[in-house]
Design an enzyme around this catalytic site. Structure first.
Site, PDB file in Angstrom:
ATOM      1  N   SER A 142       0.880  -1.171   0.000  1.00 12.74           N
ATOM      2  CA  SER A 142       0.000   0.000   0.000  1.00 12.74           C
ATOM      3  C   SER A 142       0.915   1.218   0.000  1.00 12.74           C
ATOM      4  CB  SER A 142      -0.842  -0.026   1.281  1.00 12.74           C
ATOM      5  OG  SER A 142      -1.415   1.238   1.545  1.00 12.74           O
ATOM      6  N   TYR A 155      -2.097  -1.354  10.543  1.00 15.10           N
ATOM      7  CA  TYR A 155      -2.035  -1.534   9.082  1.00 15.10           C
ATOM      8  C   TYR A 155      -0.709  -1.003   8.540  1.00 15.10           C
ATOM      9  CZ  TYR A 155      -3.953  -1.252   4.249  1.00 15.10           C
ATOM     10  OH  TYR A 155      -4.196  -1.390   2.896  1.00 15.10           O
TER      11      TYR A 155
END
Ligand code: NAD
Length: 260
Positions: A142, A155
């Site tokens: 990401s 995350y």
């Protein structure tokens, strides 16, 4: 390297990015194993691909479950003759300030991303190495593999960790012709992100429109979401790249949200 006739196992392929990569692979002649913790979602994707003339199987597989992972990888290699590509894509998001993060939720996020990457990679390498025909392993990182945002500590930590793990896989895999790379998308409108828009509006006390414009897309060069097609094309490019020249890398596909 042409992808036609190759086989791939994709985790979390019942939705969003995984589904889109599965469809793109199938369109390039890849036999795809659609795996997801949600069996119905996996079955629906496989059915759709098969009805369009592709070759897909579906399996329930929780990426944090060692036995399910080993069984699914072995079954895929048996059914398709070998496993050529693994796409470690399954992911979840849980948002809290660090001071409010429970240990159980922290562990859940880290487990799906990092235990999942490890277990699926280990099973895939154990299958690929004796076959002697190399392979490609792709991870969904990401922009949060490179930057941080408030309230996403678990995350962010897990996605940064994926890059380190992919580099280790590149080092150990090279002598077997196994390459590993990380695709790092900006915000893509999938259920994972759609869920965050109202959550962040509430957490920051702003409108949902402002979450999109002022938080999610503010740093992009054009105010655009990254599309499913942008990510799937990158996966096709990386899976078909023919040599070890491109391994251990993270490719950021984010409309300029993050630039190396
Ligand atoms: P999504 O929620 O649409 O799909 C995720 C899929 O993973 C779902 O089908 C879900 O059932 C499955 N899943 C969840 N936990 C699982 C588990 N333990 N085992 C197996 N499957 C499981 O999400 P998405 O947006 O398509 O995200 C896919 C990947 O892309 C994730 O790793 C995510 O972090 C990453 N990513 C997404 C974006 C984005 O903006 N959407 C951006 C960057 C990276």
């Amino acid at each position: 390297m042409t992808l036609k006739g190759k086989s791939a196992l994709i985790t979390g392929a019942g939705s969003g990015i995984g589904k889109s990569i599965a469809q793109a692979f199938a369109g390039s002649g890849v036999q795809v194993a659609i795996t997801d913790v949600n069996l119905q979602a996996a079955q629906a994707v496989a059915q759709q691909i098969n009805s369009c003339g592709g070759v897909a199987s579906s399996m329930q597989m929780d990426v944090t479950d060692e036995d399910q992972v080993n069984t699914a990888v072995e079954r895929t290699a048996r059914e398709f003759g070998a496993l050529d590509v693994l796409v470690s894509n399954a992911g979840i998001q849980i948002i809290h300030p660090i001071v409010d993060f429970s240990l159980s939720e922290w562990r859940k996020v880290v487990a799906v991303h990092l235990d999942g990457a490890f277990l699926t990679t280990r099973a895939a390498m154990r299958s690929m190495i004796p076959c002697g025909r190399g392979g490609t392993i792709l991870y969904l990182g990401s922009i949060h593999s490179h930057i941080a945002s408030p309230n996403k500590s678990a995350y962010v930590a897990a996605k940064h960790g994926i890059i380190g793990f992919a580099k280790a896989v590149a080092k150990e895999g090279a002598k077997y012709g196994i390459r590993s790379n990380v695709i790092c998308p900006g915000f893509v409108l999938t259920p994972l992100v759609e869920k965050q828009i109202p959550e962040q509006a509430q957490q920051f006390g702003i409108t949902e429109e402002d979450v999109v414009k002022k938080i999610m897309l503010r740093e992009t060069v054009d105010g655009e979401f990254t599309s499913l097609e942008d990510v799937a094309s990158t996966a096709i490019f990386l899976a078909s790249f023919p040599s070890n020249a491109l391994t251990g890398q993270s490719i950021v596909v984010s409309h300029g949200h993050f630039m190396h």
